[in-house]
Scaffold this motif. Structure first.
Motif, mmCIF file in Angstrom:
data_model
loop_
_atom_site.group_PDB
_atom_site.id
_atom_site.type_symbol
_atom_site.label_atom_id
_atom_site.label_comp_id
_atom_site.label_asym_id
_atom_site.label_seq_id
_atom_site.Cartn_x
_atom_site.Cartn_y
_atom_site.Cartn_z
ATOM 1 N N LEU A 9 20.760 34.588 15.890
ATOM 2 C CA LEU A 9 20.498 33.176 16.154
ATOM 3 C C LEU A 9 20.914 32.812 17.573
ATOM 4 O O LEU A 9 20.196 32.106 18.291
ATOM 5 C CB LEU A 9 21.236 32.309 15.141
ATOM 6 N N ARG A 10 22.077 33.308 17.999
ATOM 7 C CA ARG A 10 22.523 33.034 19.367
ATOM 8 C C ARG A 10 21.547 33.591 20.392
ATOM 9 O O ARG A 10 21.229 32.950 21.398
ATOM 10 C CB ARG A 10 23.914 33.633 19.589
ATOM 11 N N ALA A 11 21.048 34.812 20.120
ATOM 12 C CA ALA A 11 20.097 35.425 21.051
ATOM 13 C C ALA A 11 18.799 34.635 21.116
ATOM 14 O O ALA A 11 18.212 34.459 22.195
ATOM 15 C CB ALA A 11 19.817 36.868 20.616
ATOM 16 N N ALA A 12 18.337 34.117 19.973
ATOM 17 C CA ALA A 12 17.088 33.349 19.949
ATOM 18 C C ALA A 12 17.229 32.049 20.730
ATOM 19 O O ALA A 12 16.348 31.680 21.513
ATOM 20 C CB ALA A 12 16.681 33.066 18.504
ATOM 21 N N VAL A 13 18.349 31.346 20.551
ATOM 22 C CA VAL A 13 18.559 30.083 21.266
ATOM 23 C C VAL A 13 18.698 30.333 22.761
ATOM 24 O O VAL A 13 18.117 29.618 23.581
ATOM 25 C CB VAL A 13 19.801 29.363 20.720
ATOM 26 N N SER A 14 19.467 31.362 23.124
ATOM 27 C CA SER A 14 19.674 31.672 24.541
ATOM 28 C C SER A 14 18.362 32.037 25.222
ATOM 29 O O SER A 14 18.073 31.588 26.336
ATOM 30 C CB SER A 14 20.688 32.810 24.678
ATOM 31 N N SER A 104 17.991 20.205 19.359
ATOM 32 C CA SER A 104 16.582 20.094 18.993
ATOM 33 C C SER A 104 16.042 21.418 18.479
ATOM 34 O O SER A 104 15.284 21.454 17.498
ATOM 35 C CB SER A 104 15.772 19.616 20.199
ATOM 36 N N TRP A 105 16.434 22.529 19.118
ATOM 37 C CA TRP A 105 15.948 23.842 18.686
ATOM 38 C C TRP A 105 16.424 24.144 17.270
ATOM 39 O O TRP A 105 15.624 24.578 16.415
ATOM 40 C CB TRP A 105 16.444 24.934 19.642
ATOM 41 N N LEU A 106 17.690 23.929 17.003
ATOM 42 C CA LEU A 106 18.223 24.232 15.677
ATOM 43 C C LEU A 106 17.580 23.353 14.606
ATOM 44 O O LEU A 106 17.261 23.825 13.510
ATOM 45 C CB LEU A 106 19.738 24.047 15.674
ATOM 46 N N GLU A 107 17.391 22.082 14.917
ATOM 47 C CA GLU A 107 16.780 21.182 13.939
ATOM 48 C C GLU A 107 15.316 21.546 13.687
ATOM 49 O O GLU A 107 14.852 21.539 12.534
ATOM 50 C CB GLU A 107 16.895 19.740 14.414
ATOM 51 N N ASN A 108 14.584 21.877 14.746
ATOM 52 C CA ASN A 108 13.184 22.263 14.560
ATOM 53 C C ASN A 108 13.052 23.602 13.865
ATOM 54 O O ASN A 108 12.110 23.814 13.094
ATOM 55 C CB ASN A 108 12.465 22.293 15.919
ATOM 56 N N TRP A 109 13.986 24.507 14.143
ATOM 57 C CA TRP A 109 13.976 25.788 13.440
ATOM 58 C C TRP A 109 14.204 25.575 11.948
ATOM 59 O O TRP A 109 13.528 26.180 11.102
ATOM 60 C CB TRP A 109 15.049 26.699 14.036
ATOM 61 N N ALA A 110 15.132 24.692 11.610
ATOM 62 C CA ALA A 110 15.378 24.382 10.198
ATOM 63 C C ALA A 110 14.149 23.723 9.575
ATOM 64 O O ALA A 110 13.805 24.012 8.411
ATOM 65 C CB ALA A 110 16.602 23.471 10.067
ATOM 66 N N GLU A 111 13.473 22.853 10.324
ATOM 67 C CA GLU A 111 12.260 22.227 9.813
ATOM 68 C C GLU A 111 11.188 23.280 9.534
ATOM 69 O O GLU A 111 10.485 23.219 8.520
ATOM 70 C CB GLU A 111 11.731 21.202 10.819
ATOM 71 N N TYR A 373 25.059 19.814 9.472
ATOM 72 C CA TYR A 373 26.035 20.721 10.072
ATOM 73 C C TYR A 373 25.873 20.762 11.589
ATOM 74 O O TYR A 373 26.866 20.775 12.337
ATOM 75 C CB TYR A 373 25.861 22.117 9.487
ATOM 76 N N VAL A 374 24.627 20.778 12.053
ATOM 77 C CA VAL A 374 24.381 20.756 13.493
ATOM 78 C C VAL A 374 24.937 19.470 14.109
ATOM 79 O O VAL A 374 25.574 19.496 15.170
ATOM 80 C CB VAL A 374 22.867 20.885 13.776
#
Length: 393
Positions: A9-14, A104-111, A373-374
């Protein structure tokens, strides 16, 4: 607060952040603020070269000289201080931009994960109703059910197909939002939000003044306050000092050296530039009030974020522990009860729909607890550290 997100997950966000235009725009704004600081530190005035030729009757005068306004009022220093504050503001705003991107990335990924899970539930609904439709045809041919019940089974599957089209459209929309943030959904498909253990919420005691939004707001207020000093010093005129030298030629070949010194002092009589000072003071008051408003909002948000996360996680834990959410077990039980005549076709379809709707609600609840959580990490000023971006640009 959990110390780190899983490495994938860290690698994807980075990767998404380093390739996103928001990073380049943020760096460009910081570079512009730094260039303005360099400009503010430069000398305020350049010298002027004066060349004069004067002819009066038979007299000739040739002179040259240099003149330059003198910054005796500290304008250069005031402008450099204001530009320094703008650099600090741009750095804080860059931090806000990065934090907003991560959130935004984490929320959209969860969506997207939720939309994909709902599509899979829809596919299972189609499978079950397709099987039920076939069974209904067999039961009708054997005279065990009426034509109305057979038609009801067919209508239920047609309705499920229409619902599946809607779910596919929602997943496509979520996928487009994730792609807009620089990530390919296929590349992050192996990341499963449901496999991540979320910690118990605790009331955060993070320093509100360290939150990037608050820092950016107070940096803007400080810059506006320094603009007042710039406006005040701009009211004071800079005297122009010059000197010149040359030759005076008289009739008969007589000549002499000419030397001169000049001082010019601006007189702010018609315009005292007081309005500019009042405007700067008013803008500073606005910036200070907005900073205090931002701080108040984020201070009150910390407790709310922790409480919201606690409530969402409790609901998610209860949902996971419920036996009623086991779709496969309930589907088998419902089909057996229907074939044995314990349930009517209408009751079977109603209870099957409720079971599948519960699983759909579970996927939505999973996204809700993840977003909570985010937000909880954000309020605790831990979001960027959690994804490993605390030391990135």
């Amino acid at each position: 607060v959990s110390s780190r997100a899983p490495e994938p997950l860290r690698a994807a966000v980075s990767s998404a952040w380093t390739q996103h235009p928001a990073l380049r725009a943020s760096d460009a704004r910081r570079a512009a603020a730094s260039a303005r600081l360099d400009a503010a530190r430069q000398p305020l005035h350049n010298p002027s070269l004066d060349l004069v030729y004067d002819r009066e009757g038979t007299d000739r005068t040739n002179t040259f000289g240099l003149s330059m306004p003198l910054d005796i009022n500290g304008k250069r220093r005031a402008r450099a201080d204001a530009a320094t504050s703008r650099v600090m503001q741009s750095n804080a705003e860059a931090h806000v931009t990065r934090r907003n991107f991560v959130r935004s990335w984490l929320e959209n990924w969860a969506e997207w994960q939720t939309a994909d899970a709902r599509v899979r539930v829809g596919e299972r609904r189609l499978q079950l109703l397709g099987r039920f439709q076939d069974l209904a045809k067999t039961q009708f041919a054997a005279g065990d059910i009426s034509g109305l019940e057979r038609d009801l089974a067919q209508l239920s599957r047609a309705e499920a197909q229409a619902e599946q089209a809607r779910l596919l459209a929602e997943r496509a929309q979520a996928e487009a939002a994730l792609r807009a943030l620089g990530s390919n959904p296929e590349a992050v498909a192996s990341l499963d939000v449901g496999e991540m253990a979320l910690p118990v919420a605790k009331l955060t005691d993070a320093d509100v003044d360290r939150l990037p939004d608050v820092q950016a707001a107070y940096a803007a207020a400080d810059a506006a306050a320094r603009d007042i000093d710039v406006a005040k010093r701009n009211r004071l005129g800079d005297p122009v000092v010059g000197f010149n030298t040359g030759r005076l030629r008289l009739p008969g070949g007589v000549s002499d050296t000419v030397l001169g010194v000049s001082v010019s002092i601006p007189l702010n009589i018609r315009n005292g530039y007081r309005a500019e000072v009042r405007a700067a003071q008013a803008e500073a008051d606005v910036a200070r009030a907005e900073a205090e408003q931002v701080r108040l909002a984020f201070a009150s948000n910390q407790t709310r974020a922790a409480e919201s996360y606690r409530a969402a996680k409790s609901a998610w834990d209860d949902w996971q522990d419920s036996r009623g959410t086991d779709v496969e077990r309930r589907a088998s039980l419902l089909e057996r009860s229907w074939r044995e005549g314990e349930l009517s076709t209408t009751d079977y379809l109603l209870q099957l729909s409720q079971t599948l709707d519960t699983q759909q609600a579970g996927a939505a609840l999973q996204a809700q607890v993840w977003k909570a959580y985010v937000e909880y990490l954000d309020a605790a000023d831990q979001l960027e550290r959690w994804v490993g971006l605390e030391s990135s640009p």
